[in-house]
Design a protein around this motif. Structure first.
Motif, mmCIF file in Angstrom:
data_model
loop_
_atom_site.group_PDB
_atom_site.id
_atom_site.type_symbol
_atom_site.label_atom_id
_atom_site.label_comp_id
_atom_site.label_asym_id
_atom_site.label_seq_id
_atom_site.Cartn_x
_atom_site.Cartn_y
_atom_site.Cartn_z
ATOM 1 N N PRO A 50 -10.066 10.700 -3.639
ATOM 2 C CA PRO A 50 -8.752 11.342 -3.559
ATOM 3 C C PRO A 50 -7.992 11.107 -2.262
ATOM 4 O O PRO A 50 -6.766 11.133 -2.248
ATOM 5 C CB PRO A 50 -9.059 12.827 -3.757
ATOM 6 N N ASP A 51 -8.703 10.884 -1.154
ATOM 7 C CA ASP A 51 -8.029 10.711 0.132
ATOM 8 C C ASP A 51 -7.749 9.256 0.482
ATOM 9 O O ASP A 51 -7.215 8.965 1.563
ATOM 10 C CB ASP A 51 -8.843 11.354 1.249
ATOM 11 N N LEU A 97 3.398 13.331 4.913
ATOM 12 C CA LEU A 97 2.654 12.212 4.342
ATOM 13 C C LEU A 97 2.347 11.275 5.513
ATOM 14 O O LEU A 97 3.185 10.471 5.920
ATOM 15 C CB LEU A 97 3.471 11.484 3.274
ATOM 16 N N PRO A 98 1.151 11.379 6.114
ATOM 17 C CA PRO A 98 0.863 10.656 7.356
ATOM 18 C C PRO A 98 1.084 9.151 7.262
ATOM 19 O O PRO A 98 1.571 8.538 8.220
ATOM 20 C CB PRO A 98 -0.617 10.990 7.613
ATOM 21 N N ARG A 104 0.842 -1.194 0.000
ATOM 22 C CA ARG A 104 0.000 0.000 0.000
ATOM 23 C C ARG A 104 0.874 1.239 0.000
ATOM 24 O O ARG A 104 1.824 1.348 0.769
ATOM 25 C CB ARG A 104 -0.944 0.016 1.209
ATOM 26 N N LEU A 105 0.583 2.155 -0.895
ATOM 27 C CA LEU A 105 1.382 3.365 -1.000
ATOM 28 C C LEU A 105 1.121 4.291 0.181
ATOM 29 O O LEU A 105 0.054 4.259 0.793
ATOM 30 C CB LEU A 105 1.076 4.099 -2.308
ATOM 31 N N PHE A 106 2.096 5.147 0.479
ATOM 32 C CA PHE A 106 1.872 6.148 1.524
ATOM 33 C C PHE A 106 1.492 7.503 0.936
ATOM 34 O O PHE A 106 1.429 8.493 1.649
ATOM 35 C CB PHE A 106 3.068 6.276 2.469
ATOM 36 N N SER A 107 1.234 7.524 -0.371
ATOM 37 C CA SER A 107 0.656 8.708 -1.005
ATOM 38 C C SER A 107 -0.817 8.435 -1.292
ATOM 39 O O SER A 107 -1.207 7.318 -1.640
ATOM 40 C CB SER A 107 1.378 9.026 -2.319
ATOM 41 N N ARG A 108 -1.634 9.473 -1.154
ATOM 42 C CA ARG A 108 -3.059 9.346 -1.456
ATOM 43 C C ARG A 108 -3.263 9.369 -2.976
ATOM 44 O O ARG A 108 -2.392 9.789 -3.730
ATOM 45 C CB ARG A 108 -3.833 10.499 -0.820
ATOM 46 N N TRP A 109 -4.449 8.955 -3.406
ATOM 47 C CA TRP A 109 -4.770 9.026 -4.831
ATOM 48 C C TRP A 109 -4.556 10.436 -5.367
ATOM 49 O O TRP A 109 -4.078 10.613 -6.495
ATOM 50 C CB TRP A 109 -6.221 8.600 -5.070
ATOM 51 N N ALA A 110 -4.871 11.447 -4.574
ATOM 52 C CA ALA A 110 -4.739 12.828 -5.021
ATOM 53 C C ALA A 110 -3.299 13.165 -5.388
ATOM 54 O O ALA A 110 -3.060 14.080 -6.184
ATOM 55 C CB ALA A 110 -5.233 13.787 -3.935
#
Length: 434
Positions: free
Chosen positions: A76-77, A246-247, A49-55
């Protein structure tokens, strides 16, 4: 050169974004991808799982192209996996580009037409050529420009602490993996369950593996994890934590820290591997350059970063930093020996240009051996690069990106120094514009 396409090497996130931007600029992009589908490398770590959001994972030009075809943008979130990114975004984007994307074709060389790298005469008047291998043979594609977005996934760094394979590393390949395994896969789970595993590395991939193996150790008796770090364990080894903008990236480090504190992971710090040899029980023992030995292990997961593959660019005049193998004007911004906080000034064509006009290395490959690359950085790179190719110097020079901070100061090189020498970092957060 107007009659020739812009050849983009690689149909990953940055390569496909480059094609979308080129199309908006009235250029003719042609994406050459060695794999059989879009995001072939992303799919290999699709369970992560990426640590960046879709946005933060969708390029604006790509989104506009997809919107014309009725594509619905994901929440997006939400945080997608690599497989989600490939299926829900990269595959539709490649389909929208249509015949401008060719799969099963590998670029094996780039040159100036009729000129090797030594020849000056008439060089600037000639287009570039991309030499391509396919299942049916070889061909030469004449190109206006070449954007190399081939990434570094296929060329991981070795286990050896001096940048070369450790003694015995090649012989032990059946017990050494160079990517974090998918432990939801029964085959991978059975490979590691009940075994003693050495995880070598300290980046986000290593932290991901530590978290997964710690959970496996809770569920499968006999599973042990040894974390082998080249640097000492300090305040920043688990990343920026709650200070990371990036939470999800910060949360990953906190989970890894809890796994270590809970006793699921033992650490072996300040260890640079020189050899990997089987003992009398046919288990691997790692030995450092200083002669320190690890406990015997059954499996090794080497997550020590990546490096660019440059051999097929040997006839192109590149200007690369001697340390990072990144473009010389970009290297000072990303050098982990001197750069703070993992936060990089937005940059584009000016920093990515080479003496060979019309050739750009973008995406992860542009970082050479430096870590911590964000998709947003690559999207800004190709926006600027395609503007430069189209002759829009003003747009190429403009900065259109604000990057999040990692909350971590002191690069990988600094982490090898005593803690007292790291105090204060080297600089603060960069500005959003220049």
């Amino acid at each position: 050169m107007d009659g020739y396409p812009v050849v983009v090497v690689g149909a990953g996130p940055v390569g496909l974004a480059a094609a979308a931007h080129a199309l908006e600029r009235g250029l003719d992009p042609l994406v050459i991808e060695a794999g059989s589908e879009a995001g072939a490398s992303v799919r290999e770590w699709g369970h992560v799982r990426l640590f960046s959001r879709w946005a933060e994972l969708i390029d604006p030009a790509a989104a506009r192209l997809l919107a014309e075809r009725g594509w619905r943008e994901p929440e997006p979130d939400a945080y997608p996996t690599g497989a989600d990114w490939a299926e829900q975004y990269l595959s539709p984007l490649a389909a929208a580009l249509g015949e401008r994307v060719r799969f099963g074709a590998r670029v094996v060389g780039v040159a100036r037409r009729g000129r090797d790298r030594v020849i000056d005469a008439g060089r600037e008047a000639e287009p570039l050529t991309a030499h391509v291998e396919t299942a049916t043979g070889q061909e030469r594609i004449t190109a206006r420009a070449v954007i190399d977005a081939s990434g570094t996934w296929a060329s991981p760094n070795p286990l050896g602490g001096d940048g070369l394979p450790a003694d015995g590393e090649r012989a032990a390949r059946d017990r050494i993996s160079y990517q974090a395994p998918d432990l939801s896969d029964p085959r991978a789970r059975s490979r590691y369950a009940g075994k003693r595993i050495a995880v070598v590395g300290s980046g986000h991939s290593a932290l991901t593996a530590l978290v997964g193996f710690a959970e496996l150790a809770e569920q499968e008796p006999g599973t042990e994890v040894v974390w082998v770090l080249r640097r000492e364990v300090g305040d920043h080894v688990f990343g920026g934590g709650e200070a990371d903008q990036l939470p999800a990236r910060g949360a990953l480090g906190l989970r890894a820290e809890r796994a270590v504190e809970a006793g699921h992971v033992r650490t072996l710090a300040g260890f640079r591997t020189a050899t990997a040899q089987a003992d009398a029980d046919d288990r691997l023992v790692l030995e450092s350059f200083e002669g320190t030995k690890s406990v015997p292990v059954d499996e090794v997961v080497a997550l020590t970063g990546f490096r660019p593959e440059l051999s097929w660019l040997s006839e192109i005049r590149l200007e690369l930093d001697p340390v990072l193998q990144a473009p010389v004007r970009l290297a000072p911004l990303i050098d982990p020996n001197v750069h703070s906080c993992g936060t990089v000034y937005p940059h584009g064509a000016a920093e990515l240009a080479h003496p060979e006009d019309g050739v750009f290395l973008v995406g992860m490959k542009s970082y050479g051996r430096a870590p911590t690359f964000l998709a947003m950085t690559g999207y800004e790179q190709v926006r600027s690069v395609t503007a430069a190719i189209a002759g829009d110097a003003e747009a190429a020079e403009r900065v259109e990106l604000h990057l999040p901070e990692t909350g971590v100061c002191g690069g990988a090189g600094l982490f090898d120094e005593p803690a007292a020498e790291q105090d204060g970092g080297c600089c603060g957060a960069p500005g959003a514009e220049r």
